[in-house]
Design a protein around this motif. Sequence first.
Motif, short mmCIF file in Angstrom:
data_model
loop_
_atom_site.label_atom_id
_atom_site.label_comp_id
_atom_site.label_asym_id
_atom_site.label_seq_id
_atom_site.Cartn_x
_atom_site.Cartn_y
_atom_site.Cartn_z
N GLY A 87 -2.01 34.02 10.76
CA GLY A 87 -1.01 34.10 11.45
C GLY A 87 -1.27 34.29 12.79
O GLY A 87 -2.53 34.07 13.34
N ILE A 88 -0.26 34.35 13.74
CA ILE A 88 -0.62 34.37 15.47
C ILE A 88 -1.34 35.68 15.61
O ILE A 88 -1.34 36.69 14.85
CB ILE A 88 0.91 34.64 16.20
CG1 ILE A 88 0.68 34.66 17.48
CG2 ILE A 88 1.41 35.97 15.67
CD1 ILE A 88 0.17 33.18 18.24
N LEU A 89 -2.45 35.35 16.33
CA LEU A 89 -3.57 36.53 16.85
C LEU A 89 -4.71 36.87 15.73
O LEU A 89 -5.41 37.54 15.88
CB LEU A 89 -2.86 37.46 17.38
CG LEU A 89 -2.09 37.44 18.60
CD1 LEU A 89 -1.67 38.85 19.13
CD2 LEU A 89 -2.81 36.70 19.80
N SER A 90 -4.47 36.05 14.61
CA SER A 90 -5.56 36.44 13.63
C SER A 90 -6.78 35.61 13.93
O SER A 90 -6.64 34.44 14.44
CB SER A 90 -4.87 36.01 12.20
OG SER A 90 -4.64 34.62 12.08
N THR A 91 -7.83 36.26 13.60
CA THR A 91 -9.03 35.57 13.64
C THR A 91 -9.48 34.97 12.47
O THR A 91 -9.46 35.76 11.21
CB THR A 91 -10.42 36.33 14.41
OG1 THR A 91 -9.82 36.84 15.61
CG2 THR A 91 -11.69 35.78 14.31
N GLU A 111 0.08 29.06 25.81
CA GLU A 111 -0.50 29.44 27.04
C GLU A 111 -1.96 29.99 27.08
O GLU A 111 -2.72 29.91 28.18
CB GLU A 111 0.48 30.33 27.69
CG GLU A 111 1.74 29.58 28.35
CD GLU A 111 2.61 29.60 27.18
OE1 GLU A 111 2.53 30.09 26.14
OE2 GLU A 111 3.61 28.91 27.15
N GLU A 112 -2.27 30.72 26.08
CA GLU A 112 -3.54 31.52 26.00
C GLU A 112 -4.62 30.52 25.38
O GLU A 112 -5.92 31.06 25.39
CB GLU A 112 -3.45 32.45 25.04
CG GLU A 112 -2.77 33.76 25.86
CD GLU A 112 -2.92 35.05 24.75
OE1 GLU A 112 -3.98 35.77 24.86
OE2 GLU A 112 -2.03 35.38 24.18
N ALA A 113 -4.50 29.38 24.87
CA ALA A 113 -5.17 28.41 24.18
C ALA A 113 -6.58 28.12 25.11
O ALA A 113 -6.23 27.63 26.12
CB ALA A 113 -4.75 27.14 23.52
N ASP A 114 -7.53 28.27 24.34
CA ASP A 114 -8.85 27.89 25.07
C ASP A 114 -10.00 27.63 24.13
O ASP A 114 -10.71 28.50 23.52
CB ASP A 114 -9.39 29.05 25.87
CG ASP A 114 -10.72 28.92 26.78
OD1 ASP A 114 -11.26 27.63 26.84
OD2 ASP A 114 -11.23 29.74 27.59
N GLY A 118 -13.03 29.84 21.82
CA GLY A 118 -12.65 30.02 20.29
C GLY A 118 -10.95 30.17 20.03
O GLY A 118 -10.87 30.76 18.91
N LYS A 119 -10.32 30.23 20.99
CA LYS A 119 -8.98 30.33 20.77
C LYS A 119 -8.02 28.93 20.74
O LYS A 119 -8.10 28.11 21.60
CB LYS A 119 -8.18 31.24 21.93
CG LYS A 119 -8.99 32.47 22.26
CD LYS A 119 -8.55 33.29 23.24
CE LYS A 119 -9.01 34.61 23.48
NZ LYS A 119 -8.40 35.43 24.77
N SER A 124 -0.76 23.78 17.49
CA SER A 124 -1.93 22.79 17.45
C SER A 124 -1.70 22.34 16.07
O SER A 124 -1.55 23.07 15.02
CB SER A 124 -3.29 23.06 18.03
OG SER A 124 -3.73 23.91 17.02
N PRO A 125 -2.20 21.25 15.79
CA PRO A 125 -2.48 20.79 14.35
C PRO A 125 -3.24 21.47 13.33
O PRO A 125 -2.98 21.86 12.22
CB PRO A 125 -3.20 19.17 14.43
CG PRO A 125 -2.74 18.87 15.62
CD PRO A 125 -2.63 20.01 16.59
N PHE A 126 -4.36 22.19 13.95
CA PHE A 126 -5.08 23.31 13.40
C PHE A 126 -4.39 24.46 13.26
O PHE A 126 -4.32 24.99 11.97
CB PHE A 126 -6.40 23.61 14.07
CG PHE A 126 -7.72 22.71 13.71
CD1 PHE A 126 -8.60 23.23 12.96
CD2 PHE A 126 -7.87 21.39 14.27
CE1 PHE A 126 -9.60 22.51 12.28
CE2 PHE A 126 -8.97 20.74 13.67
CZ PHE A 126 -9.80 21.14 12.93
#
Length: 157
Positions: A87-91, A111-114, A118-119, A124-126
């Motif tokens: 889910g959101i914020l899971s690695t 907004e945080e995607a980089d 590795g964010k 996104s599709p992934f």
Amino acid sequence: MGKVQYYTEEGLKKLKDELQDLKTRGRQDIAKQIAEARDKGDLSENAEYDAAKDAQGLLELKIAKLEAVVGNARVMDSAMMDASKVGILSTVKIKNVKNGMTVTYTLVSEEEADLKAGKISLASPFGKGLNGKSVGEIAQINAPAGVLEFEVLEITY
């Protein structure tokens, strides 16, 4: 009211810092440009003045949008997250079923995607393909190159 977005503490601080910078330094820079252009004489035929006023309008629009984002931002508490599903914020550590390559990504807001850090965005599709999956499940991800399959190896918060 806009859509609530979830952020890490670091991501929200970055947004707030950017907003503060735009409100202070950004507005000061635009004010200087307008003053310099105004000093050059007739405003009716002054392209520099028009450009500075346009830049001011764009800056204020950006500030308004960023204020809306910050106003709807929430910090996620990882202690309250379900570590059994992505889910959101899971690695998440995943393995490409076809070639065996493993990668690790953290799912964040747009907004945080980089990607270099590795964010990846949950939108996104992934992110969409991985969302809700558990360890051992196969995620089918629609990519431009076709459907890719990844096995979820590990989920952490």
